[in-house]
Write an enzyme that holds these catalytic residues in place. Structure first.
Site: not given
Length: 339
Positions: A79, A114, A161, A167
Protein backbone atom coordinates in the site's frame (compact mmCIF):
# COMPACT_ATOMS: atom_id res chain seq x y z
CA UNK A 1 7.22 -3.69 -9.58
CA UNK A 2 9.40 -0.99 -8.06
CA UNK A 3 8.95 1.31 -11.07
CA UNK A 4 5.17 0.74 -11.02
CA UNK A 5 4.96 1.56 -7.33
CA UNK A 6 7.12 4.66 -7.76
CA UNK A 7 4.97 6.01 -10.57
CA UNK A 8 1.91 5.30 -8.45
CA UNK A 9 3.27 7.41 -5.61
CA UNK A 10 3.97 10.37 -7.89
CA UNK A 11 0.48 10.03 -9.38
CA UNK A 12 -1.00 10.14 -5.87
CA UNK A 13 1.06 13.24 -5.08
CA UNK A 14 -0.13 14.97 -8.25
CA UNK A 15 -3.72 13.98 -7.54
CA UNK A 16 -3.62 15.32 -3.99
CA UNK A 17 -2.07 18.62 -5.06
CA UNK A 18 -4.41 19.22 -8.01
CA UNK A 19 -7.65 18.20 -6.29
CA UNK A 20 -6.94 19.29 -2.72
CA UNK A 21 -10.07 21.46 -2.75
CA UNK A 22 -12.12 18.31 -3.43
CA UNK A 23 -10.73 16.44 -0.44
CA UNK A 24 -14.10 16.07 1.28
CA UNK A 25 -15.66 14.74 -1.91
CA UNK A 26 -13.02 12.02 -2.32
CA UNK A 27 -13.40 10.99 1.31
CA UNK A 28 -17.16 10.62 0.86
CA UNK A 29 -16.64 8.60 -2.34
CA UNK A 30 -14.17 6.24 -0.66
CA UNK A 31 -16.67 5.68 2.17
CA UNK A 32 -19.42 4.96 -0.37
CA UNK A 33 -17.09 2.48 -2.08
CA UNK A 34 -16.34 0.63 1.15
CA UNK A 35 -17.47 -3.03 0.89
CA UNK A 36 -19.43 -2.42 4.08
CA UNK A 37 -21.61 0.06 2.16
CA UNK A 38 -22.74 -2.72 -0.18
CA UNK A 39 -24.31 -4.50 2.81
CA UNK A 40 -25.65 -1.48 4.67
CA UNK A 41 -26.65 0.91 1.86
CA UNK A 42 -26.90 -0.71 -1.57
CA UNK A 43 -28.56 -3.92 -0.38
CA UNK A 44 -31.59 -2.36 1.42
CA UNK A 45 -32.07 0.29 -1.27
CA UNK A 46 -32.08 -2.33 -4.02
CA UNK A 47 -34.15 -4.89 -2.10
CA UNK A 48 -37.15 -2.61 -1.67
CA UNK A 49 -37.17 -1.91 -5.40
CA UNK A 50 -36.59 -5.48 -6.56
CA UNK A 51 -36.36 -8.42 -4.16
CA UNK A 52 -34.32 -10.56 -6.53
CA UNK A 53 -31.89 -7.73 -7.26
CA UNK A 54 -31.52 -7.06 -3.52
CA UNK A 55 -30.75 -10.70 -2.76
CA UNK A 56 -28.31 -10.71 -5.69
CA UNK A 57 -26.53 -7.62 -4.30
CA UNK A 58 -26.03 -9.26 -0.90
CA UNK A 59 -24.90 -12.54 -2.49
CA UNK A 60 -22.46 -10.86 -4.87
CA UNK A 61 -21.09 -8.54 -2.16
CA UNK A 62 -20.31 -11.44 0.18
CA UNK A 63 -18.72 -13.71 -2.44
CA UNK A 64 -16.69 -10.96 -4.12
CA UNK A 65 -15.34 -9.64 -0.80
CA UNK A 66 -14.40 -13.18 0.29
CA UNK A 67 -12.56 -13.73 -2.99
CA UNK A 68 -10.84 -10.38 -2.57
CA UNK A 69 -9.54 -11.55 0.80
CA UNK A 70 -8.17 -14.74 -0.76
CA UNK A 71 -6.55 -12.81 -3.62
CA UNK A 72 -4.90 -10.43 -1.15
CA UNK A 73 -3.46 -13.28 0.88
CA UNK A 74 -2.05 -14.87 -2.27
CA UNK A 75 -0.92 -11.74 -4.16
CA UNK A 76 0.27 -9.69 -1.16
CA UNK A 77 0.50 -6.17 -2.62
CA UNK A 78 1.95 -3.10 -0.96
CA UNK A 79 0.00 0.00 0.00
CA UNK A 80 1.36 3.49 -0.82
CA UNK A 81 1.16 4.87 2.70
CA UNK A 82 3.60 2.29 4.03
CA UNK A 83 5.61 1.56 0.86
CA UNK A 84 6.86 5.17 0.69
CA UNK A 85 8.73 4.65 3.96
CA UNK A 86 9.61 0.97 3.56
CA UNK A 87 11.11 1.33 0.09
CA UNK A 88 13.64 3.97 1.21
CA UNK A 89 13.57 5.35 -2.34
CA UNK A 90 12.36 8.79 -1.31
CA UNK A 91 15.02 9.76 1.21
CA UNK A 92 16.33 12.65 -0.88
CA UNK A 93 12.99 13.71 -2.33
CA UNK A 94 9.98 12.99 -0.17
CA UNK A 95 6.61 13.08 -1.99
CA UNK A 96 4.30 15.80 -0.71
CA UNK A 97 1.43 13.56 0.34
CA UNK A 98 -0.58 13.14 3.50
CA UNK A 99 -2.77 10.47 5.02
CA UNK A 100 -6.42 10.47 6.07
CA UNK A 101 -8.51 8.59 8.61
CA UNK A 102 -9.50 6.10 5.87
CA UNK A 103 -5.96 5.55 4.66
CA UNK A 104 -4.59 3.07 7.19
CA UNK A 105 -6.21 -0.20 6.17
CA UNK A 106 -4.39 -3.24 7.50
CA UNK A 107 -4.85 -5.81 4.74
CA UNK A 108 -2.57 -6.30 1.71
CA UNK A 109 -3.22 -3.96 -1.18
CA UNK A 110 -3.79 -6.08 -4.26
CA UNK A 111 -6.41 -6.05 -5.64
CA UNK A 112 -8.42 -3.13 -4.28
CA UNK A 113 -11.38 -4.43 -2.28
CA UNK A 114 -13.26 -1.16 -2.65
CA UNK A 115 -12.95 -1.27 -6.43
CA UNK A 116 -13.63 -5.01 -6.69
CA UNK A 117 -16.75 -5.14 -4.52
CA UNK A 118 -18.09 -1.87 -5.95
CA UNK A 119 -17.66 -3.16 -9.52
CA UNK A 120 -19.33 -6.48 -8.70
CA UNK A 121 -22.25 -5.09 -6.70
CA UNK A 122 -23.05 -2.12 -8.92
CA UNK A 123 -22.96 -4.35 -12.00
CA UNK A 124 -25.97 -6.16 -10.51
CA UNK A 125 -27.76 -2.86 -9.99
CA UNK A 126 -27.05 -1.22 -13.36
CA UNK A 127 -27.60 -4.38 -15.42
CA UNK A 128 -31.00 -4.90 -13.76
CA UNK A 129 -31.90 -1.24 -14.30
CA UNK A 130 -30.66 -1.30 -17.88
CA UNK A 131 -32.74 -4.40 -18.68
CA UNK A 132 -35.79 -2.83 -17.06
CA UNK A 133 -35.45 0.40 -19.03
CA UNK A 134 -35.00 -1.46 -22.31
CA UNK A 135 -38.04 -3.67 -21.67
CA UNK A 136 -40.17 -0.57 -21.07
CA UNK A 137 -38.81 1.84 -23.67
CA UNK A 138 -36.94 -0.30 -26.25
CA UNK A 139 -34.45 2.56 -26.33
CA UNK A 140 -30.80 1.54 -26.49
CA UNK A 141 -29.69 5.05 -25.59
CA UNK A 142 -31.85 5.26 -22.47
CA UNK A 143 -31.01 1.74 -21.32
CA UNK A 144 -27.28 2.47 -21.72
CA UNK A 145 -27.36 5.39 -19.25
CA UNK A 146 -27.02 3.13 -16.16
CA UNK A 147 -23.83 1.67 -17.64
CA UNK A 148 -22.42 5.17 -18.10
CA UNK A 149 -23.23 5.83 -14.44
CA UNK A 150 -21.45 2.55 -13.62
CA UNK A 151 -18.24 3.73 -15.29
CA UNK A 152 -18.41 7.05 -13.45
CA UNK A 153 -18.78 5.24 -10.10
CA UNK A 154 -15.79 2.97 -10.76
CA UNK A 155 -13.58 5.85 -11.87
CA UNK A 156 -14.56 7.97 -8.86
CA UNK A 157 -13.95 5.14 -6.36
CA UNK A 158 -10.63 4.32 -8.02
CA UNK A 159 -9.43 7.91 -7.90
CA UNK A 160 -10.49 8.25 -4.26
CA UNK A 161 -8.45 5.18 -3.29
CA UNK A 162 -5.34 6.54 -4.99
CA UNK A 163 -5.97 10.00 -3.53
CA UNK A 164 -5.97 8.78 0.10
CA UNK A 165 -2.85 6.59 -0.45
CA UNK A 166 -4.75 3.35 0.18
CA UNK A 167 -3.96 1.81 -3.23
CA UNK A 168 -1.75 2.10 -6.27
CA UNK A 169 -3.51 2.71 -9.63
CA UNK A 170 -2.82 -0.79 -10.98
CA UNK A 171 -4.46 -2.33 -7.89
CA UNK A 172 -7.60 -0.29 -8.49
CA UNK A 173 -7.72 -1.34 -12.15
CA UNK A 174 -7.21 -5.00 -11.24
CA UNK A 175 -9.99 -4.80 -8.65
CA UNK A 176 -12.42 -3.12 -11.04
CA UNK A 177 -11.89 -5.65 -13.83
CA UNK A 178 -12.15 -8.61 -11.45
CA UNK A 179 -15.29 -7.18 -9.87
CA UNK A 180 -16.87 -6.62 -13.28
CA UNK A 181 -16.28 -10.27 -14.17
CA UNK A 182 -17.60 -11.53 -10.84
CA UNK A 183 -20.69 -9.35 -10.96
CA UNK A 184 -21.53 -10.66 -14.42
CA UNK A 185 -21.02 -14.30 -13.40
CA UNK A 186 -22.50 -14.32 -9.90
CA UNK A 187 -25.62 -12.30 -10.79
CA UNK A 188 -26.83 -15.28 -12.84
CA UNK A 189 -26.40 -17.65 -9.90
CA UNK A 190 -28.47 -16.05 -7.17
CA UNK A 191 -29.53 -18.58 -4.49
CA UNK A 192 -33.25 -17.82 -4.32
CA UNK A 193 -35.47 -20.39 -2.64
CA UNK A 194 -32.52 -22.44 -1.37
CA UNK A 195 -32.95 -24.22 1.99
CA UNK A 196 -31.35 -22.90 5.15
CA UNK A 197 -28.90 -25.82 5.12
CA UNK A 198 -27.42 -24.51 1.86
CA UNK A 199 -26.61 -21.14 3.38
CA UNK A 200 -25.33 -22.66 6.61
CA UNK A 201 -23.08 -25.03 4.68
CA UNK A 202 -21.92 -22.31 2.30
CA UNK A 203 -21.15 -19.86 5.10
CA UNK A 204 -19.30 -22.52 7.09
CA UNK A 205 -17.43 -23.61 3.96
CA UNK A 206 -16.20 -20.09 3.24
CA UNK A 207 -15.09 -19.65 6.84
CA UNK A 208 -13.27 -22.98 7.08
CA UNK A 209 -11.65 -22.73 3.65
CA UNK A 210 -10.27 -19.27 4.48
CA UNK A 211 -8.95 -20.51 7.83
CA UNK A 212 -7.37 -23.56 6.19
CA UNK A 213 -5.71 -21.33 3.59
CA UNK A 214 -4.46 -19.05 6.35
CA UNK A 215 -2.99 -21.93 8.35
CA UNK A 216 -1.54 -23.52 5.20
CA UNK A 217 0.27 -20.33 4.18
CA UNK A 218 1.62 -19.94 7.70
CA UNK A 219 2.92 -23.51 7.59
CA UNK A 220 4.79 -22.54 4.43
CA UNK A 221 6.50 -19.78 6.37
CA UNK A 222 4.36 -16.92 5.07
CA UNK A 223 3.46 -14.45 7.81
CA UNK A 224 0.05 -13.07 6.86
CA UNK A 225 0.21 -10.44 9.59
CA UNK A 226 2.98 -8.58 7.74
CA UNK A 227 0.57 -5.97 6.39
CA UNK A 228 -0.87 -5.28 9.85
CA UNK A 229 2.64 -4.68 11.18
CA UNK A 230 3.47 -2.25 8.35
CA UNK A 231 0.15 -0.42 8.68
CA UNK A 232 0.76 0.16 12.40
CA UNK A 233 4.34 1.21 11.72
CA UNK A 234 3.64 3.82 9.05
CA UNK A 235 0.15 5.11 9.85
CA UNK A 236 0.24 8.77 10.89
CA UNK A 237 -2.14 8.25 13.82
CA UNK A 238 -2.59 5.12 15.92
CA UNK A 239 -6.35 5.68 16.23
CA UNK A 240 -6.73 5.31 12.46
CA UNK A 241 -5.86 1.62 12.76
CA UNK A 242 -9.23 -0.09 13.22
CA UNK A 243 -9.94 -3.75 13.85
CA UNK A 244 -12.81 -3.75 11.35
CA UNK A 245 -10.29 -3.30 8.51
CA UNK A 246 -8.39 -6.48 9.46
CA UNK A 247 -8.90 -9.29 6.89
CA UNK A 248 -10.71 -11.53 9.41
CA UNK A 249 -13.33 -8.82 9.90
CA UNK A 250 -14.31 -8.97 6.23
CA UNK A 251 -14.39 -12.77 6.47
CA UNK A 252 -16.81 -12.74 9.41
CA UNK A 253 -18.92 -10.07 7.69
CA UNK A 254 -19.30 -12.18 4.54
CA UNK A 255 -20.07 -15.42 6.38
CA UNK A 256 -22.51 -13.67 8.71
CA UNK A 257 -24.37 -11.95 5.86
CA UNK A 258 -24.78 -15.23 3.94
CA UNK A 259 -26.08 -17.07 6.99
CA UNK A 260 -28.39 -14.13 7.67
CA UNK A 261 -29.67 -14.29 4.09
CA UNK A 262 -30.53 -17.95 4.56
CA UNK A 263 -32.29 -17.26 7.85
CA UNK A 264 -34.29 -14.39 6.35
CA UNK A 265 -35.52 -16.59 3.49
CA UNK A 266 -36.27 -19.38 5.98
CA UNK A 267 -38.35 -17.16 8.30
CA UNK A 268 -40.28 -15.52 5.46
CA UNK A 269 -39.97 -17.33 2.10
CA UNK A 270 -40.63 -14.90 -0.73
CA UNK A 271 -40.53 -11.90 1.61
CA UNK A 272 -43.36 -9.52 2.40
CA UNK A 273 -45.51 -8.17 -0.43
CA UNK A 274 -45.83 -4.44 0.10
CA UNK A 275 -47.14 -1.57 -2.05
CA UNK A 276 -44.73 1.21 -2.97
CA UNK A 277 -45.56 3.54 -0.06
CA UNK A 278 -44.98 0.89 2.65
CA UNK A 279 -41.81 -0.15 0.78
CA UNK A 280 -40.47 3.38 1.00
CA UNK A 281 -41.34 3.47 4.71
CA UNK A 282 -39.61 0.10 5.19
CA UNK A 283 -36.51 1.40 3.42
CA UNK A 284 -36.36 4.46 5.67
CA UNK A 285 -36.81 2.45 8.87
CA UNK A 286 -34.37 -0.25 7.73
CA UNK A 287 -31.75 2.35 6.91
CA UNK A 288 -32.08 3.89 10.36
CA UNK A 289 -31.91 0.45 11.96
CA UNK A 290 -28.80 -0.56 10.03
CA UNK A 291 -27.18 2.77 10.85
CA UNK A 292 -27.57 2.15 14.58
CA UNK A 293 -26.55 -1.51 14.30
CA UNK A 294 -23.39 -0.45 12.46
CA UNK A 295 -22.60 2.14 15.13
CA UNK A 296 -22.88 -0.34 18.00
CA UNK A 297 -19.50 -0.30 19.77
CA UNK A 298 -17.83 -3.70 19.98
CA UNK A 299 -15.10 -4.68 22.44
CA UNK A 300 -11.77 -5.01 20.62
CA UNK A 301 -10.34 -7.31 23.30
CA UNK A 302 -10.36 -10.22 23.24
CA UNK A 303 -10.31 -10.25 19.45
CA UNK A 304 -12.21 -13.55 19.29
CA UNK A 305 -15.18 -11.89 20.98
CA UNK A 306 -14.97 -8.94 18.56
CA UNK A 307 -15.12 -11.27 15.53
CA UNK A 308 -18.04 -13.24 17.00
CA UNK A 309 -20.05 -10.09 17.65
CA UNK A 310 -19.08 -8.70 14.24
CA UNK A 311 -20.42 -11.94 12.72
CA UNK A 312 -23.71 -11.61 14.64
CA UNK A 313 -24.03 -7.97 13.57
CA UNK A 314 -24.06 -8.94 9.89
CA UNK A 315 -26.31 -11.94 10.48
CA UNK A 316 -28.84 -9.35 11.65
CA UNK A 317 -28.57 -7.17 8.53
CA UNK A 318 -30.74 -9.37 6.23
CA UNK A 319 -33.16 -10.03 9.12
CA UNK A 320 -33.78 -6.31 9.60
CA UNK A 321 -34.21 -5.58 5.88
CA UNK A 322 -36.09 -8.69 4.75
CA UNK A 323 -38.09 -9.81 7.80
CA UNK A 324 -38.37 -7.55 10.85
CA UNK A 325 -39.00 -4.10 9.37
CA UNK A 326 -41.23 -5.05 6.38
CA UNK A 327 -43.16 -7.41 8.67
CA UNK A 328 -43.74 -4.61 11.16
CA UNK A 329 -44.77 -2.18 8.40
CA UNK A 330 -47.09 -4.79 6.91
CA UNK A 331 -48.71 -5.38 10.30
CA UNK A 332 -49.51 -1.72 10.92
CA UNK A 333 -50.49 -0.75 7.36
CA UNK A 334 -52.63 -3.88 6.95
CA UNK A 335 -54.33 -3.23 10.27
CA UNK A 336 -54.99 0.38 9.31
CA UNK A 337 -56.60 -0.64 6.01
CA UNK A 338 -58.69 -3.24 7.80
CA UNK A 339 -59.93 -0.65 10.31
Amino acid sequence: MEAVYTQGVWMAESLQQRTRSNEHFWLVVTHMGDPKAAFLLVFPFTYFISKRAGVAVLWVAAISEWLNLVFKWLLFGERPFWWIGESRLFVNKQPKVHQFSSTCETGPGSPSGHAMVTAAVWWVVVSSLGSFLYSRTRSIVLSSLPYLFYVVILVAVGISRVFILAHFPHQVIAGSLTGLFLGNVLSHRVPEGRPLLFFFSFSTGLLLSALILHVGLQQLGIDLSWSIYLAKKWCSRAEWIRLDTVPFSSLTRDCGALLGLGLAQYWKPGGWSLPWAPRALSLAISSMGLYHVNRLPLPVQPQGLFYCLFFVKFVLVPQIVMVFVPGLVHFFTHKKKKD
